[in-house]
Write a protein that holds these residues in place. Structure first.
Motif, PDB file in Angstrom:
ATOM      1  N   ASN A  74      46.014   0.062  74.662  1.00 31.32           N
ATOM      2  CA  ASN A  74      46.731  -0.646  74.410  1.00 31.32           C
ATOM      3  C   ASN A  74      47.015  -1.873  75.313  1.00 31.32           C
ATOM      4  O   ASN A  74      47.452  -2.658  75.641  1.00 31.32           O
ATOM      5  N   PHE A  75      45.345  -1.456  76.248  1.00 33.15           N
ATOM      6  CA  PHE A  75      44.801  -2.770  77.044  1.00 33.15           C
ATOM      7  C   PHE A  75      44.265  -4.121  76.542  1.00 33.15           C
ATOM      8  O   PHE A  75      43.052  -4.259  76.149  1.00 33.15           O
ATOM      9  N   TYR A  76      45.680  -5.476  75.723  1.00 29.56           N
ATOM     10  CA  TYR A  76      45.542  -6.222  75.664  1.00 29.56           C
ATOM     11  C   TYR A  76      45.919  -6.560  76.749  1.00 29.56           C
ATOM     12  O   TYR A  76      46.775  -7.079  77.435  1.00 29.56           O
ATOM     13  N   ASP A  77      45.218  -8.611  76.637  1.00 29.45           N
ATOM     14  CA  ASP A  77      45.879  -8.996  77.378  1.00 29.45           C
ATOM     15  C   ASP A  77      46.911 -10.493  76.104  1.00 29.45           C
ATOM     16  O   ASP A  77      47.295  -9.652  75.331  1.00 29.45           O
ATOM     17  N   ARG A  78      47.271 -11.316  76.992  1.00 24.93           N
ATOM     18  CA  ARG A  78      48.379 -12.419  75.748  1.00 24.93           C
ATOM     19  C   ARG A  78      47.831 -13.157  75.368  1.00 24.93           C
ATOM     20  O   ARG A  78      48.707 -13.253  74.298  1.00 24.93           O
ATOM     21  N   SER A  79      46.222 -12.764  74.932  1.00 28.44           N
ATOM     22  CA  SER A  79      46.564 -13.617  73.587  1.00 28.44           C
ATOM     23  C   SER A  79      45.523 -12.766  72.708  1.00 28.44           C
ATOM     24  O   SER A  79      45.180 -12.813  71.765  1.00 28.44           O
ATOM     25  N   LYS A  80      45.470 -11.451  73.535  1.00 26.83           N
ATOM     26  CA  LYS A  80      45.241 -10.304  72.178  1.00 26.83           C
ATOM     27  C   LYS A  80      44.139  -9.445  72.200  1.00 26.83           C
ATOM     28  O   LYS A  80      43.908  -9.663  71.195  1.00 26.83           O
ATOM     29  N   ASP A  81      42.876 -10.511  73.447  1.00 25.64           N
ATOM     30  CA  ASP A  81      41.907 -10.095  73.723  1.00 25.64           C
ATOM     31  C   ASP A  81      42.083  -8.937  74.240  1.00 25.64           C
ATOM     32  O   ASP A  81      42.710  -8.353  75.261  1.00 25.64           O
ATOM     33  N   VAL A  82      40.547  -8.068  74.146  1.00 28.63           N
ATOM     34  CA  VAL A  82      40.346  -6.315  75.276  1.00 28.63           C
ATOM     35  C   VAL A  82      40.582  -6.892  76.705  1.00 28.63           C
ATOM     36  O   VAL A  82      39.787  -7.684  77.569  1.00 28.63           O
ATOM     37  N   ASP A  83      41.422  -6.220  77.215  1.00 31.02           N
ATOM     38  CA  ASP A  83      41.314  -6.513  79.015  1.00 31.02           C
ATOM     39  C   ASP A  83      40.245  -5.599  78.883  1.00 31.02           C
ATOM     40  O   ASP A  83      40.426  -4.703  79.601  1.00 31.02           O
ATOM     41  N   TYR A  84      39.187  -5.832  79.321  1.00 30.44           N
ATOM     42  CA  TYR A  84      37.742  -5.173  79.925  1.00 30.44           C
ATOM     43  C   TYR A  84      38.185  -4.655  81.233  1.00 30.44           C
ATOM     44  O   TYR A  84      37.320  -3.694  81.851  1.00 30.44           O
ATOM     45  N   ASN A  85      38.594  -5.528  82.056  1.00 24.96           N
ATOM     46  CA  ASN A  85      39.116  -5.308  83.370  1.00 24.96           C
ATOM     47  C   ASN A  85      39.599  -3.720  83.872  1.00 24.96           C
ATOM     48  O   ASN A  85      39.358  -2.811  84.499  1.00 24.96           O
ATOM     49  N   ARG A  86      40.475  -3.608  82.602  1.00 22.61           N
ATOM     50  CA  ARG A  86      41.436  -2.689  83.272  1.00 22.61           C
ATOM     51  C   ARG A  86      41.222  -1.518  82.280  1.00 22.61           C
ATOM     52  O   ARG A  86      41.195   0.334  82.661  1.00 22.61           O
ATOM     53  N   VAL A  87      40.378  -1.832  81.049  1.00 27.26           N
ATOM     54  CA  VAL A  87      39.267  -0.533  80.575  1.00 27.26           C
ATOM     55  C   VAL A  87      38.538   0.153  81.761  1.00 27.26           C
ATOM     56  O   VAL A  87      38.328   0.888  81.845  1.00 27.26           O
ATOM     57  N   ALA A  88      37.331  -0.696  82.090  1.00 31.56           N
ATOM     58  CA  ALA A  88      36.939  -0.025  83.371  1.00 31.56           C
ATOM     59  C   ALA A  88      37.384   0.715  84.652  1.00 31.56           C
ATOM     60  O   ALA A  88      36.799   1.238  84.403  1.00 31.56           O
ATOM     61  N   LYS A  89      38.852   0.302  85.107  1.00 30.95           N
ATOM     62  CA  LYS A  89      39.072   0.142  85.679  1.00 30.95           C
ATOM     63  C   LYS A  89      39.353   2.143  85.838  1.00 30.95           C
ATOM     64  O   LYS A  89      39.466   2.684  86.764  1.00 30.95           O
TER      65      LYS A  89
END
Length: 293
Positions: free
Chosen positions: A248-263
């Protein structure tokens, strides 16, 4: 990605090694057991020359044990002893000290034959940043003789350290090489933390690590992130998106938070939470243009 990281102090480190090698009896080359090709500075052979050498395969507890045996056999065929080691726990240190005695026995015998009292053996540990040199030295000495940290470049200067009454150690900072032509090596160094994360685009590093896991350890990454996918039918970005959905790594705009996934993926890999992984085998040396020395 094009990865290079060569701070000014690394040029000074190379000069430091060249200047002090004449004082050293045996060189200990510390590699990352997960990436024995990429973690090996190609300049070391030229620097070390014909001095006795021992190879240490550090973080062996995190690597694929089947491939580890292949690497030990590879070095044995070259006449070099490779010792698995865990610089954090000290596992393998006794084997290292024993091998140092073996490698330097001709020198000690020569001193005795000349009627001299054998002096302390002088060893030098060389390796890339963040490969575990400082932790190893602390285990050898039995106290915090060298600074340690989880970022490359923590050890800043040279120092002689007394390991035992009969062994002295010359410590140097980690050293990379000026230009990383093999970008697969560049990525592997980024995956393991040998290159400072602050100089990298973490989203891209994480993307490439997911791709590498899909190729080499598909079942492992599927199990870790509960992925029900056929990797032959999907692209890497689809797997990254699936990991984001699982966490459930999404930002406020419901876009994938790629930075969190990468980390997440990078940290899981570095901590061993993805399992026992080795990204390089001896069979790859020729294909990637590395000559045997």
């Amino acid at each position: 990605m094009h990865i290079n990281w060569y701070p000014g102090h690394m040029k000074k480190t190379k000069e430091l090694i060249q200047k002090n090698l004449k004082l050293v009896d045996v060189v200990v080359e510390l590699l990352d057991a997960r990436i024995p090709i990429s973690s090996r500075n190609p300049q070391i052979d030229e620097l070390v020359g014909h001095k006795p050498r021992v190879v240490l395969l550090n973080k062996y507890d995190l690597c694929d044990q089947r491939i580890l045996k292949d690497w030990i056999a590879y070095y044995k065929a070259k006449g070099i002893v490779a010792i698995p080691i865990n610089s954090i726990t000290g596992d393998g240190v006794k084997d290292l000290l024993k091998q140092i005695k073996i490698e330097t026995k001709p020198l000690v015998d020569k001193m005795k034959a000349q009627g001299r009292v054998p002096r302390a053996i002088r060893m030098m540990i060389v390796g890339i940043p963040n490969v575990g040199k400082s932790s190893l030295i602390n285990k050898l000495v039995g106290k915090k003789a060298a600074k340690t940290g989880n970022k490359p470049g923590v050890t800043k200067g040279k120092q002689w350290v007394r390991v035992r009454d009969d062994i002295e150690l010359f410590d140097t900072p980690g050293i990379l090489w000026p230009k990383i032509d093999d970008q697969e090596s560049g990525l592997n160094l980024a995956f393991t933390g040998a290159i400072n994360d602050e100089t990298l685009i973490i989203e891209d590093v994480g993307y490439h690590l997911v791709g590498r896991m899909m190729l080499k350890y598909p079942d492992t990454i599927k199990k870790r992130y509960q992925l029900d996918m056929d990797f032959d039918q999907v692209d890497t970005i689809e797997v990254v998106d699936a990991i984001a959905d699982f966490k459930n790594f999404y930002d406020r705009s419901k876009d994938v938070d790629y930075n969190r996934v990468a980390k997440l993926v990078i940290n899981d890999f570095r901590a061993g939470r993805l399992g026992h992984i080795t990204l390089e085998t001896p069979d790859e040396l020729e294909a990637r243009g590395y000559e045997e020395n």
